[in-house]
Design an enzyme around this catalytic site. Structure first.
Site, PDB file in Angstrom:
ATOM      1  N   THR A 126       0.843  -1.204   0.000  1.00  0.00           N
ATOM      2  CA  THR A 126       0.000   0.000   0.000  1.00  0.00           C
ATOM      3  C   THR A 126       0.881   1.258   0.000  1.00  0.00           C
ATOM      4  O   THR A 126       0.566   2.250  -0.667  1.00  0.00           O
ATOM      5  CB  THR A 126      -0.923  -0.012   1.239  1.00  0.00           C
ATOM      6  OG1 THR A 126      -1.674  -1.221   1.216  1.00  0.00           O
ATOM      7  CG2 THR A 126      -1.880   1.162   1.256  1.00  0.00           C
ATOM      8  N   ILE A 147      -0.834  -7.954  10.677  1.00  0.00           N
ATOM      9  CA  ILE A 147      -0.764  -8.910  11.786  1.00  0.00           C
ATOM     10  C   ILE A 147       0.587  -9.623  11.776  1.00  0.00           C
ATOM     11  O   ILE A 147       0.952 -10.275  12.744  1.00  0.00           O
ATOM     12  CB  ILE A 147      -1.895  -9.964  11.736  1.00  0.00           C
ATOM     13  CG1 ILE A 147      -1.793 -10.820  10.470  1.00  0.00           C
ATOM     14  CG2 ILE A 147      -3.258  -9.323  11.886  1.00  0.00           C
ATOM     15  CD1 ILE A 147      -2.575 -12.128  10.556  1.00  0.00           C
ATOM     16  N   ASP A 148       1.328  -9.498  10.655  1.00  0.00           N
ATOM     17  CA  ASP A 148       2.591 -10.247  10.523  1.00  0.00           C
ATOM     18  C   ASP A 148       3.744  -9.572  11.267  1.00  0.00           C
ATOM     19  O   ASP A 148       4.761 -10.207  11.520  1.00  0.00           O
ATOM     20  CB  ASP A 148       2.973 -10.387   9.041  1.00  0.00           C
ATOM     21  CG  ASP A 148       1.881 -11.030   8.214  1.00  0.00           C
ATOM     22  OD1 ASP A 148       1.048 -11.745   8.790  1.00  0.00           O
ATOM     23  OD2 ASP A 148       1.858 -10.804   6.984  1.00  0.00           O
ATOM     24  N   GLY A 191       1.485 -15.285   8.703  1.00  0.00           N
ATOM     25  CA  GLY A 191       2.708 -14.482   8.879  1.00  0.00           C
ATOM     26  C   GLY A 191       3.551 -14.341   7.620  1.00  0.00           C
ATOM     27  O   GLY A 191       4.626 -13.763   7.669  1.00  0.00           O
ATOM     28  N   ARG A 287      -2.874 -34.484  14.389  1.00  0.00           N
ATOM     29  CA  ARG A 287      -3.941 -33.692  13.752  1.00  0.00           C
ATOM     30  C   ARG A 287      -3.419 -32.291  13.438  1.00  0.00           C
ATOM     31  O   ARG A 287      -2.542 -31.785  14.139  1.00  0.00           O
ATOM     32  CB  ARG A 287      -5.152 -33.561  14.680  1.00  0.00           C
ATOM     33  CG  ARG A 287      -5.868 -34.848  14.987  1.00  0.00           C
ATOM     34  CD  ARG A 287      -6.666 -35.372  13.801  1.00  0.00           C
ATOM     35  NE  ARG A 287      -7.483 -36.526  14.168  1.00  0.00           N
ATOM     36  CZ  ARG A 287      -7.047 -37.787  14.173  1.00  0.00           C
ATOM     37  NH1 ARG A 287      -5.801 -38.072  13.818  1.00  0.00           N
ATOM     38  NH2 ARG A 287      -7.864 -38.773  14.523  1.00  0.00           N
ATOM     39  N   GLN A 295      -7.244 -15.412  12.671  1.00  0.00           N
ATOM     40  CA  GLN A 295      -6.232 -14.549  13.318  1.00  0.00           C
ATOM     41  C   GLN A 295      -6.387 -13.082  12.951  1.00  0.00           C
ATOM     42  O   GLN A 295      -5.865 -12.203  13.625  1.00  0.00           O
ATOM     43  CB  GLN A 295      -4.825 -14.988  12.882  1.00  0.00           C
ATOM     44  CG  GLN A 295      -4.444 -16.331  13.411  1.00  0.00           C
ATOM     45  CD  GLN A 295      -3.401 -16.998  12.518  1.00  0.00           C
ATOM     46  OE1 GLN A 295      -2.252 -17.100  12.892  1.00  0.00           O
ATOM     47  NE2 GLN A 295      -3.809 -17.434  11.350  1.00  0.00           N
TER      48      GLN A 295
END
Ligand code: F6P
Length: 371
Positions: A126, A147-148, A191, A287, A295
């Site tokens: 951006t 968020i990373d 991430g 699993r 997230q």
């Protein structure tokens, strides 16, 4: 008041890239600071640069931003497939998408709505998109979001703490089944190519194994660690696996390609690959849980609301004080700024000698590298 203060009467604000908890808190801070502190108007540009190119905007007053501090997502909408210099506009003769330079359309929207300056809230992509606008003389200020937590020059982005908390609570919850069924539970976190989210949530949840993009793993090391762990009184294991983690000598697992995106590769699938290898080679029932966009959702935690508010206030103050073409950042424990284009094409990765890694190793967390 400086000369620049008088010339800015109306600012535009947009959110670009993926959504992130705290975007609305920034929009609220920008709008209220502009109106109450500087007596200037705010225009919300809808759906990122798409709104600037397609003239899709709306005036924001203080009431529009009331009650949004706690809301996830962005009231303006966002878009991570649209750039002024690379705008999809029809198809070529061979059927491929034709991309055009839409800078003129952006300038026309700014002129039509008498927008004197822009605040862009987004990631490195951006920020890069401001280049033609900066060149055309539009005063711009950036606010980093992710968020990373991987934006160059910014030690803490809003949204990260919320995502880390969601990741931690999710990993906590996997303990119940792991413990009851004596299983290995692999949890894949977002991430991109940066391991901050997985590292922090992994430490906070006491995960036994943490797999990061920055530390390629050897499966044999993980298997030897799990043999010991599963034979211990605990008898279960939790693995926090970053979506960008990969074995030594291999690249990350790509889930899909998003045409038109500045970074088209979307990562995903490594968690299941690790789980398959564990079942096949070690024989432990395993699993996989992929947290995905969970997230990115939900209300921002208090720390992210505070940081987002400070960023929004600082961004407006920067514009009004003539500190243009900068991106506000958090560094050295306070708000600073760097050139808005300085973060382009760079990513803040986890240094392998980072104190967080050292702390995790001290409590015997396995990073799959034998360290
Ligand atoms: O950059 C934020 C992020 O959530 C990454 O962690 C993830 O790899 C990517 O965006 C997912 O993008 P999308 O929402 O386009 O699938």
């Amino acid at each position: 008041m400086s000369q620049q203060t008088k010339s800015i009467k109306r600012i535009g604000v947009l959110t670009g890239g993926g959504d992130c908890p705290g975007l609305n808190a920034v929009i609220r801070a920008v709008t209220k600071t502009a109106i109450y502190r500087h007596d200037i108007e705010v225009v919300g540009i809808l759906n990122g640069y798409e709104g600037l190119i397609c003239n899709d905007v709306r005036l924001l007053d203080a009431r529009d931003t009331s009650g949004i501090l706690t809301r996830g997502g962005t009231i303006l909408g966002s878009n991570n497939r649209c750039s002024p210099l690379h705008y999809p506009d029809g198809t070529n003769d061979d059927g491929s998408i034709r991309y055009v330079d839409a800078t003129d359309k952006c300038m026309a929207t700014l002129e039509a709505h008498r927008i004197d300056a822009l605040i862009v809230i987004g990631g490195d992509g951006t920020m890069s998109c401001t280049a033609p606008l900066v060149e055309a003389g539009v005063p711009c200020v950036g606010v980093p979001k992710t968020i990373d937590n991987d934006i160059h020059g910014c030690e803490l982005s809003f949204g990260f703490t919320t995502a880390m908390t969601t990741g931690t609570l999710s990993l906590d919850r996997l303990h119940s089944t792991a413990d009851s069924h004596h299983r290995v539970m692999v949890c894949e976190l977002m991430g991109r190519n940066a391991g901050w989210l997985t590292l922090s949530a992994g430490i906070a949840s006491g995960s036994d194994v943490i797999l990061l993009p920055e530390i390629p793993f050897d499966f044999d090391v993980i298997a030897a660690y799990l043999d010991e762990r599963m034979a211990s009184p605990a008898g279960f294991a939790i693995i926090a696996c970053a979506e960008g983690a990969h074995a030594r000598g291999e690249g990350p697992t790509v889930a899909r390609i998003v045409d038109g995106s500045a970074e088209p590769e979307r990562l995903g699938g490594v968690g299941q690959r690790v789980a398959n290898a564990i079942e096949h080679h070690c024989g432990f029932e395993t699993r996989t849980t992929v947290l995905g966009h969970v997230q990115r959702g939900g209300t921002p935690v208090a720390a992210d609301r505070v940081l987002a508010t400070r960023f929004g206030v600082a961004a407006v103050d920067h514009l009004i004080e003539g500190r243009h073409d900068r991106m506000v950042v958090w560094s050295d424990g306070t708000i600073n700024d760097i050139g808005i284009l300085d973060a382009a094409d760079k990513q803040r990765l986890v240094p392998i000698d980072h104190p967080l890694i050292d702390a995790a190793r001290a409590v015997r967390t396995c990073f799959g590298d034998g360290g």
